[in-house]
Design an enzyme around this catalytic site. Structure first.
Site, mmCIF file in Angstrom:
data_model
loop_
_atom_site.group_PDB
_atom_site.id
_atom_site.type_symbol
_atom_site.label_atom_id
_atom_site.label_comp_id
_atom_site.label_asym_id
_atom_site.label_seq_id
_atom_site.Cartn_x
_atom_site.Cartn_y
_atom_site.Cartn_z
ATOM 1 N N SER A 1 -1.604 2.499 10.770
ATOM 2 C CA SER A 1 -1.579 3.943 10.987
ATOM 3 C C SER A 1 -1.061 4.649 9.753
ATOM 4 O O SER A 1 -0.671 4.023 8.763
ATOM 5 C CB SER A 1 -0.698 4.260 12.196
ATOM 6 O OG SER A 1 0.644 4.002 11.855
ATOM 7 N N LYS A 2 -1.080 5.970 9.837
ATOM 8 C CA LYS A 2 -0.679 6.846 8.730
ATOM 9 C C LYS A 2 0.610 6.407 8.043
ATOM 10 O O LYS A 2 0.764 6.566 6.846
ATOM 11 C CB LYS A 2 -0.473 8.271 9.267
ATOM 12 C CG LYS A 2 -1.770 9.010 9.449
ATOM 13 C CD LYS A 2 -2.155 9.683 8.139
ATOM 14 C CE LYS A 2 -3.667 9.809 8.028
ATOM 15 N NZ LYS A 2 -4.204 9.285 6.804
ATOM 16 N N ARG A 3 1.532 5.892 8.858
ATOM 17 C CA ARG A 3 2.816 5.590 8.225
ATOM 18 C C ARG A 3 2.712 4.390 7.277
ATOM 19 O O ARG A 3 3.617 4.127 6.497
ATOM 20 C CB ARG A 3 3.903 5.429 9.294
ATOM 21 C CG ARG A 3 4.151 4.095 9.816
ATOM 22 C CD ARG A 3 5.012 4.133 11.070
ATOM 23 N NE ARG A 3 4.567 3.100 11.963
ATOM 24 C CZ ARG A 3 4.882 1.817 11.799
ATOM 25 N NH1 ARG A 3 5.661 1.443 10.818
ATOM 26 N NH2 ARG A 3 4.408 0.916 12.629
ATOM 27 N N GLY B 1 0.407 4.411 5.036
ATOM 28 C CA GLY B 1 -0.313 4.963 3.888
ATOM 29 C C GLY B 1 -1.727 5.312 4.290
ATOM 30 O O GLY B 1 -1.977 5.688 5.434
#
Ligand code: GLU
Length: 492
Positions: free
Chosen positions: A250-252, A254
């Site tokens: 996920s986004k966290r 990158g």
């Protein structure tokens, strides 16, 4: 083989989704089948208008051309679900007529009450089936009053449902874990479950490839297929794509979308290769493979059933391999948009458009050190700087003084003015001889020159760099360094 990629236009395309498209495309190309693109846009709440364009762009970027779908048409057009409502509505009618589905006018408030009761009794949440026995007159009244009416599929009373997944083998779910689910919403649009079944049948899809997160939906699709008298396609659920910490990518972690990787300077061919190996392997230890080699080696039976780990460091390594395979001209062409962009590229003071010829000469200096196309700007900016202002303290090397450094650079100036041809072997040999004559280590003389010429202590090979810069600029930069040393001496 007819395979379809059926993204929902809800935003950027996640790399996991693109991996599905990749496998679809590979299978179609390998077998001479058809790769179909279908836009699943029936969830109007999650719909993002630009997302369709992003899907097209992302697929084109990574080189997945579709044989049927938006833009190219085909025998089953249109390929956008909101343009196919009549088909779903007709299917829903057939299901109602045969008793497999029914209309439901339960209000959101009632559904909420049911949910709360189930929660209090620690029962699994789900629709309680009240409208299975709804009086048609009451439904008609609801309609007249403008109350929302949906269509629900009637689940079998109990028991299990099984299907065969090509990766996982026989998969079984209990009907008790599900409840009568909506297939047609009150706005007349189908839910995913109905639309996917109707379309896969209508488009004569033979193999459904999709992420494992959809496997729990498959029992519902089995039921709809059966009740419509359709044959199930071969189901292939691809392993999850996880981050190195084994959580969902996920986004966290990158970048997660292909667009982000494109903008971060990854090559589409590296991305293709890397994603192909996320959940499949050729059965030997090959890793760097061309598109054609992957198509040739691909087979469904080597899709893994364990999650694939998306390791960005590995992707960077692979990208570097692909960057090194480019000719200087090809690399220069790929780099131009990255170098010309601002911010992120060369400083705004460097005039655009860049001269491709000069860039082509420059790239071999740094090609080995690039992991992404974005890395180049920082590595070659000194080649474009109108002037270098070296720090005198950095020009002076260990064991040397300002005076000995200035005089050594002065001797180097002579070499730079006279060297013929102005090419790195000559420059290298002449400077080695000079170091010896001056009683300096090559590291001392070359170190001083490196800072004078590039402004950096770490830079690409010195004499190759000089050759790219040319005589005039090298002379200017060394003169300027000597001046700077002189001024610092005067101040001291
Ligand atoms: N529209 C679904 C998605 O967004 C497709 C699932 C499927 O392939 O059946 O991923």
């Amino acid at each position: 083989m007819r395979v379809r990629f059926a993204p929902s236009p809800t935003g950027a395309l996640h790399v996991g989704t693109v991996r599905t498209a990749l496998y679809d495309w590979i299978l179609a190309r390998k077998t001479g089948g058809r790769f179909i693109l279908r836009i699943e846009d029936t969830d109007q709440e999650r719909f993002v208008p630009e997302a369709e364009q992003i899907i097209f762009e992302s697929l084109r970027w990574i080189g997945l051309d579709w044989d049927e779908g938006p833009g190219v048409g085909g025998p089953h057009a249109p390929y956008v679900q909101t343009q196919r409502r009549e088909l779903y509505q007709a299917a829903a009618r057939r299901l109602i007529e045969s008793g497999a589905a029914y209309e439901c006018d339960c209000s959101p408030e009632r559904l909420e009450e049911v949910r709360k009761k189930q929660e209090a009794l620690k029962l699994a949440p789900g629709y309680d089936g009240k409208c299975r026995r709804r009086d048609p007159a009451e439904l008609a009244e609801s309609r007249r009053q403008g109350r929302p009416v949906v269509v629900r599929m009637k689940l079998p009373p109990a028991g299990d449902v099984s299907f065969v997944d090509l990766v996982r083998g026989k998969v079984t779910f209990s009907w008790a874990t599900m409840s009568d689910f909506v297939i047609l919403k009150s706005d007349g649009l189908p839910t995913y479950h109905l639309a996917v079944v109707v379309d896969d049948h209508d488009m004569k899809i033979t193999h459904v490839l999709r992420g494992e997160e959809w496997i729990a939906s498959t029992p519902r699709h089995v039921l709809i297929h059966e009740k419509l008298g359709y044959q199930m396609p071969v189901m292939v659920h691809l392993p999850l794509l996880l981050a190195p910490d084994r959580s969902k990518l996920s986004k966290r972690h990158g970048a997660t979308s292909v667009n982000e990787f494109r903008d971060a300077g990854f090559l589409p061919e590296a991305m293709f290769n890397f994603l192909a190996l996320m959940g499949w392997s050729p059965g030997d230890d090959r890793e760097v493979m061309t598109r054609q080699e992957i198509v040739d080696a691909f087979s469904l039976d080597r899709i893994k059933d364990s999650p694939a780990i998306f390791d960005r460091t590995k992707l960077e390594w692979m990208n570097g391999v692909y960057i090194r395979q480019l000719t200087p001209r090809q690399l220069a062409e790929r780099l131009i948009p990255f170098l010309e962009q601002s911010p992120g590229g060369l400083p705004p003071s460097v005039p655009r458009p860049l001269d491709i010829g000069y860039l082509e000469k420059s790239v071999p200096l740094v090609q080995d050190r690039l992991k992404t196309l974005r890395d180049a700007a920082d590595l070659i900016d000194f080649l474009y700087a109108p002037e270098i202002r070296p720090e005198p303290a950095e020009v002076v090397q260990k064991g040397m003084t300002v005076a000995t450094t200035a005089s050594s650079l002065g001797r180097s100036l002579q070499v730079l003015r006279e060297a013929e041809p102005f090419e790195h072997p000559v420059l290298d040999a002449r400077h080695r001889a000079l170091a010896e004559e001056l009683g300096l280590k090559t590291g001392q003389l070359f170190g001083a020159l490196r800072v004078a010429i590039t402004g950096k202590k770490v830079a690409p090979p010195l004499f190759e760099t000089m050759e790219v810069l040319g005589r005039k600029l090298c002379v200017e930069r060394v003169e300027r360094a000597i001046d700077a040393l002189g001024r610092s001496e005067a101040r001291a």
